[in-house]
Design a protein around this motif. Structure first.
Motif, PDB file in Angstrom:
ATOM      1  N   MET A  46       2.819 -28.598 -24.013  1.00 42.31           N
ATOM      2  CA  MET A  46       2.677 -28.653 -22.909  1.00 42.31           C
ATOM      3  C   MET A  46       3.946 -28.715 -22.024  1.00 42.31           C
ATOM      4  O   MET A  46       5.074 -29.624 -22.427  1.00 42.31           O
ATOM      5  CB  MET A  46       1.797 -29.134 -22.098  1.00 42.31           C
ATOM      6  CG  MET A  46       1.420 -29.184 -20.293  1.00 42.31           C
ATOM      7  SD  MET A  46       0.159 -30.660 -19.600  1.00 42.31           S
ATOM      8  CE  MET A  46      -0.827 -29.797 -20.378  1.00 42.31           C
ATOM      9  N   GLY A  47       4.448 -27.734 -21.314  1.00 40.45           N
ATOM     10  CA  GLY A  47       5.767 -27.536 -21.203  1.00 40.45           C
ATOM     11  C   GLY A  47       5.781 -29.139 -20.162  1.00 40.45           C
ATOM     12  O   GLY A  47       4.940 -29.494 -18.893  1.00 40.45           O
ATOM     13  N   ILE A  48       6.760 -29.944 -19.652  1.00 39.41           N
ATOM     14  CA  ILE A  48       6.991 -31.354 -18.553  1.00 39.41           C
ATOM     15  C   ILE A  48       8.644 -30.584 -17.698  1.00 39.41           C
ATOM     16  O   ILE A  48       9.308 -30.229 -18.905  1.00 39.41           O
ATOM     17  CB  ILE A  48       6.546 -32.079 -20.045  1.00 39.41           C
ATOM     18  CG1 ILE A  48       8.177 -32.268 -20.774  1.00 39.41           C
ATOM     19  CG2 ILE A  48       5.129 -32.508 -19.293  1.00 39.41           C
ATOM     20  CD1 ILE A  48       8.105 -33.677 -21.440  1.00 39.41           C
ATOM     21  N   THR A  51       3.516 -38.076 -23.210  1.00 34.81           N
ATOM     22  CA  THR A  51       4.537 -38.484 -24.698  1.00 34.81           C
ATOM     23  C   THR A  51       4.883 -36.924 -25.086  1.00 34.81           C
ATOM     24  O   THR A  51       4.872 -36.095 -25.156  1.00 34.81           O
ATOM     25  CB  THR A  51       3.343 -38.569 -25.613  1.00 34.81           C
ATOM     26  OG1 THR A  51       2.368 -39.353 -25.521  1.00 34.81           O
ATOM     27  CG2 THR A  51       3.447 -38.613 -27.366  1.00 34.81           C
ATOM     28  N   PRO A  52       6.146 -36.836 -24.477  1.00 31.25           N
ATOM     29  CA  PRO A  52       7.853 -36.282 -24.124  1.00 31.25           C
ATOM     30  C   PRO A  52       7.761 -36.407 -25.975  1.00 31.25           C
ATOM     31  O   PRO A  52       7.958 -37.700 -26.450  1.00 31.25           O
ATOM     32  CB  PRO A  52       8.247 -36.863 -23.512  1.00 31.25           C
ATOM     33  CG  PRO A  52       8.248 -37.980 -22.392  1.00 31.25           C
ATOM     34  CD  PRO A  52       7.012 -38.714 -23.469  1.00 31.25           C
ATOM     35  N   ILE A  53       8.540 -35.273 -26.459  1.00 31.95           N
ATOM     36  CA  ILE A  53       8.766 -34.731 -27.695  1.00 31.95           C
ATOM     37  C   ILE A  53      10.056 -34.454 -27.801  1.00 31.95           C
ATOM     38  O   ILE A  53      10.685 -34.583 -28.897  1.00 31.95           O
ATOM     39  CB  ILE A  53       7.608 -34.045 -28.737  1.00 31.95           C
ATOM     40  CG1 ILE A  53       7.735 -32.594 -28.104  1.00 31.95           C
ATOM     41  CG2 ILE A  53       6.237 -34.693 -29.192  1.00 31.95           C
ATOM     42  CD1 ILE A  53       6.965 -31.683 -29.131  1.00 31.95           C
ATOM     43  N   ARG A  78      13.798 -29.797 -18.725  1.00 29.02           N
ATOM     44  CA  ARG A  78      12.848 -29.120 -19.154  1.00 29.02           C
ATOM     45  C   ARG A  78      12.418 -29.707 -20.811  1.00 29.02           C
ATOM     46  O   ARG A  78      13.284 -29.313 -21.395  1.00 29.02           O
ATOM     47  CB  ARG A  78      13.182 -28.244 -18.854  1.00 29.02           C
ATOM     48  CG  ARG A  78      12.352 -27.421 -17.465  1.00 29.02           C
ATOM     49  CD  ARG A  78      12.489 -25.774 -17.448  1.00 29.02           C
ATOM     50  NE  ARG A  78      12.682 -25.807 -15.437  1.00 29.02           N
ATOM     51  CZ  ARG A  78      13.555 -25.843 -14.623  1.00 29.02           C
ATOM     52  NH1 ARG A  78      15.000 -25.516 -15.478  1.00 29.02           N
ATOM     53  NH2 ARG A  78      13.107 -25.589 -14.250  1.00 29.02           N
ATOM     54  N   GLY A  79      11.268 -30.146 -21.110  1.00 32.87           N
ATOM     55  CA  GLY A  79      11.025 -30.143 -22.632  1.00 32.87           C
ATOM     56  C   GLY A  79       9.630 -30.349 -22.265  1.00 32.87           C
ATOM     57  O   GLY A  79       9.009 -29.266 -22.052  1.00 32.87           O
ATOM     58  N   LEU A  80       9.274 -30.663 -23.441  1.00 33.46           N
ATOM     59  CA  LEU A  80       7.731 -30.323 -23.956  1.00 33.46           C
ATOM     60  C   LEU A  80       7.093 -31.862 -24.306  1.00 33.46           C
ATOM     61  O   LEU A  80       7.607 -32.714 -24.677  1.00 33.46           O
ATOM     62  CB  LEU A  80       7.630 -29.159 -25.225  1.00 33.46           C
ATOM     63  CG  LEU A  80       7.688 -28.022 -25.408  1.00 33.46           C
ATOM     64  CD1 LEU A  80       8.133 -27.502 -26.645  1.00 33.46           C
ATOM     65  CD2 LEU A  80       7.537 -27.948 -24.566  1.00 33.46           C
TER      66      LEU A  80
END
Length: 325
Positions: free
Chosen positions: A98-100, A122-124, A255-257
């Motif tokens: 999911m985009g964060i 939980t960002p990866i 922006r991340g996942l």
């Protein structure tokens, strides 16, 4: 203790241990085979925005680096909070990412009850950064930023800025801009950058406090007056930074996942590597830079320190702007 009692005591324990070992073994096997089917890529915002654009660019090279395709889905609402509040209830097998966004995922829980807490996510990987920028319609009378500032000083509250959501990078940027220049403008939050830019191109507002990447999509329909970056962007070499214009304003969105918290550690690491490999792909890099994105590389193993630094920064911003709940 007699043999019968020992058997009754040890049998459930051995069964539990066996089940646990089997579960761990199956989890390990699944991680070894990962990924073996398409991955669902959920975007918490509307189609047509910066996240959608960058995800589409990732999608073009995803199979090259992951061996499987990715399917993009949308779950917009409440500036991303609708999706983020549901993430940990989704299956943690690695096939849901999911985009964060920072500052959204930090500022929302600070300002109000958003259905999730920052530390529950939980960002990866954080793979790009997008600086803020001020836009006006192409037919606007404001040719440069000083024109807009002068008008805003003489007409408090009359300058309206379209932006992506409340307490977003756009909103924070507009609020800091007002403080630094001594003006009073009105921020109008939209459900995403797409709707905000559509309204601006339709001359429904004075200006937009948006992301620099919007300049690539808008073409000659908008004029970018300044970009909130340390230096001019390759995609827009003629647009000055706020710093060049005497305003010490630098900011935007990362922006991340992220994955559900139940996702195994090994799978988290594999996903992080896949996104990192995509971030180095020449085809992807060119598309991103041509559209005004600034690539970043914050992988899973660096995430704790990155999040801690941003948490402190935006807690300070919230306090400065009086946004804490």
């Amino acid at each position: 203790m007699n043999k019968n009692k020992i058997a009754r005591f040890t049998k459930p324990l051995l069964t539990a241990m066996t089940v646990g070992a089997l579960s761990m073994s199956m989890s390990s096997m699944a991680a070894e085979d990962f990924p073996s089917k398409p991955i669902n890529y959920i975007l918490p915002f509307n189609a047509g925005g910066e996240f959608d654009l960058s995800a589409r660019f990732q999608q073009t090279v995803f199979e090259k680096h992951a061996g499987v395709k990715t399917v993009i889905q949308y779950m917009p609402g409440a500036g991303g909070a609708v999706a983020w509040s549901q993430l940990n209830g989704m299956e943690g097998d690695g096939y849901t990412i999911m985009g964060i966004n920072i500052p959204h995922t930090i500022m929302q829980p600070i300002v109000k009850d958003s259905g999730y807490k920052t530390e529950e996510l939980t960002p990866i990987y954080y793979f790009h950064y997008t600086p803020n920028a001020i836009f006006v319609p192409a037919n606007s009378k404001f040719e440069q930023l000083s024109d807009l500032v002068d008008y805003a000083k003489k007409n408090p509250g009359m300058v309206t800025f379209a932006g992506s959501g409340s307490n977003s990078a756009n909103h924070i940027g507009q609020t800091l801009f007002d403080k630094m220049t001594g003006v009073t403008t009105t921020y109008v939050p939209f459900s995403g950058i797409g709707p905000a830019m559509t309204a601006l191109m339709g001359n429904q507002l004075t200006a937009g406090f948006n992301y620099a990447t919007s300049g690539a999509n808008a073409g000659d329909k908008l004029r970018m007056l300044a970009v909130s970056a340390e230096k001019r962007l390759k995609a827009f070499p003629d647009v000055p930074t706020f710093k060049e214009l005497g305003i010490d304003l630098v900011g935007g969105a990362y922006r991340g996942l992220a994955v559900p918290k139940s996702t195994p550690e090994e799978v988290r690491q594999k996903l992080s590597k896949i996104i990192g490999d995509i971030n180095s792909d020449p085809e992807f890099v060119k598309k991103m830079e041509d559209n005004g994105f600034v690539l970043t590389d914050i992988p899973y193993e660096q995430m704790d320190a990155f999040m801690e630094a941003n948490q402190k920064e935006y807690e300070g911003v919230a306090e400065l702007l009086g946004l804490s709940k």
